[in-house]
Design a protein around this motif. Structure first.
Motif, mmCIF file in Angstrom:
data_model
loop_
_atom_site.group_PDB
_atom_site.id
_atom_site.type_symbol
_atom_site.label_atom_id
_atom_site.label_comp_id
_atom_site.label_asym_id
_atom_site.label_seq_id
_atom_site.Cartn_x
_atom_site.Cartn_y
_atom_site.Cartn_z
ATOM 1 N N ALA A 59 -8.130 1.820 -0.896
ATOM 2 C CA ALA A 59 -7.429 0.563 -1.166
ATOM 3 C C ALA A 59 -6.173 0.493 -0.298
ATOM 4 N N LYS A 60 -5.468 1.620 -0.247
ATOM 5 C CA LYS A 60 -4.234 1.706 0.532
ATOM 6 C C LYS A 60 -4.507 1.548 2.033
ATOM 7 N N ARG A 61 -5.486 2.333 2.534
ATOM 8 C CA ARG A 61 -5.744 2.364 3.973
ATOM 9 C C ARG A 61 -6.212 1.019 4.497
ATOM 10 N N LEU A 62 -7.090 0.343 3.720
ATOM 11 C CA LEU A 62 -7.659 -0.919 4.196
ATOM 12 C C LEU A 62 -6.897 -2.137 3.693
ATOM 13 N N GLY A 63 -5.896 -1.910 2.831
ATOM 14 C CA GLY A 63 -5.141 -3.049 2.312
ATOM 15 C C GLY A 63 -5.985 -3.938 1.416
ATOM 16 N N ILE A 64 -6.869 -3.301 0.619
ATOM 17 C CA ILE A 64 -7.718 -4.049 -0.319
ATOM 18 C C ILE A 64 -7.221 -3.736 -1.723
ATOM 19 N N GLU A 65 -7.226 -4.741 -2.563
ATOM 20 C CA GLU A 65 -6.770 -4.569 -3.937
ATOM 21 C C GLU A 65 -7.694 -3.591 -4.671
#
Ligand code: ADP
Ligand code: UDP
Length: 234
Positions: free
Chosen positions: A102-108
């Motif tokens: 979630a952090k790496r790809l900027g996905i919730e």
């Protein structure tokens, strides 16, 4: 089976040799670490939960023809397993985006993945277990192309079995980490499958029932581990 010399003490478990050179005992501790061991603590009776849950799930996987290191449970905190040469690759399977992805790809956190995502991490504490590609694995000689192929196939089959098992217990299997190793010429699933190594969310409330309660200081850590064990053993 008698416990002999201690072979290794890790962050969550100890390994002991036995009178049989092919077999070792995993002893499950209550010690908990997170963020590459920067955060340390204990979770009361975690070792008992992780051992009992892992034993249940290894038996389930064996019934589904997935080869594991599991031989038998010896006590509340001890499991007899086949001794492996662990491949220094951690496999993560994800059904719902969470944690580092979630952090790496900027996905919730909480968005379902359209298909199970398989990732590999280089098991190396000094480097902080970096994400690696299949080419990196071959360049570093961590595993052969054939081992990588088999690990991936097993991991996806394990995901199918575990997703169904947890779904029947009103738990979403968000993601989990596996370790494999060689025993003679056989590739076997090793280590543990427990709330330390899985993300498990209550299906209705989406409440976290896993180590994220410890990582993120959410409280009710022991309660969550006991709740998972209760549902797994029913
Ligand atoms: P860590 O080494 O990351 O601190 P643990 O505290 O869980 O982790 O220690 C258990 C160690 O035992 C891990 O390094 C794991 O790779 C290894 N292991 C798991 N199953 C087996 C097995 N069947 N034979 C030999 N080693 C194993
Ligand atoms: N995981 C693990 N050991 C590790 C790293 C991750 O068991 O050293 C598990 C973790 O509990 C989660 C999944 O692998 O179920 C994916 O973890 P992620 O990459 O999101 O890393 P995290 O942010 O949890 O460290």
């Amino acid at each position: 089976m008698e416990k002999k010399a201690q072979l290794y003490e890790g962050k969550a478990k100890k390994l002991f040799e036995t009178s049989d050179p092919d077999l070792v005992i995993q002893y499950f501790k209550d010690d908990a670490t997170a963020f590459n061991a920067q955060k340390k603590g204990t979770i009361k009776d975690k070792g008992i939960v992780n051992n009992n849950m892992s034993a249940r799930l290894f038996r389930l996987l064996e019934e589904e023809s997935i080869p594991t290191h599991f031989v038998k449970q010896l006590s509340d905190r001890e499991m007899l397993v086949k001794k492996l040469k662990i491949l220094p690759v951690e496999v993560v399977v994800r059904n719902i985006i969470a944690g580092s992805l979630a952090k790496r790809l900027g996905i919730e956190e909480g968005i379902p993945a359209p298909f199970p995502i398989v990732e590999f991490y280089y098991k190396n504490d000094a480097l902080g277990d970096p994400l690696v590609t299949e080419d990196h694995i071959r360049v570093l000689g961590l595993a052969t192309a054939e081992q990588v192929r088999d690990i991936k196939n097993y991991s996806l089959r394990i995901n199918d079995v575990l997703m169904k098992f947890f779904d029947e217990r009103d738990i979403l299997l968000v993601d989990f980490k596996l370790e494999f190793g060689m025993h003679n010429n056989d590739l076997l699933l090793g280590d543990e499958i427990a709330p330390d190594t899985c993300r498990l969310w209550d299906k209705k409330s989406l409440e976290k029932l896993d180590k994220d309660r410890f990582r993120r200081d959410l409280g009710k850590v022991e309660e969550a581990y006991q709740e998972v064990l209760k549902r797994v053993m029913k």
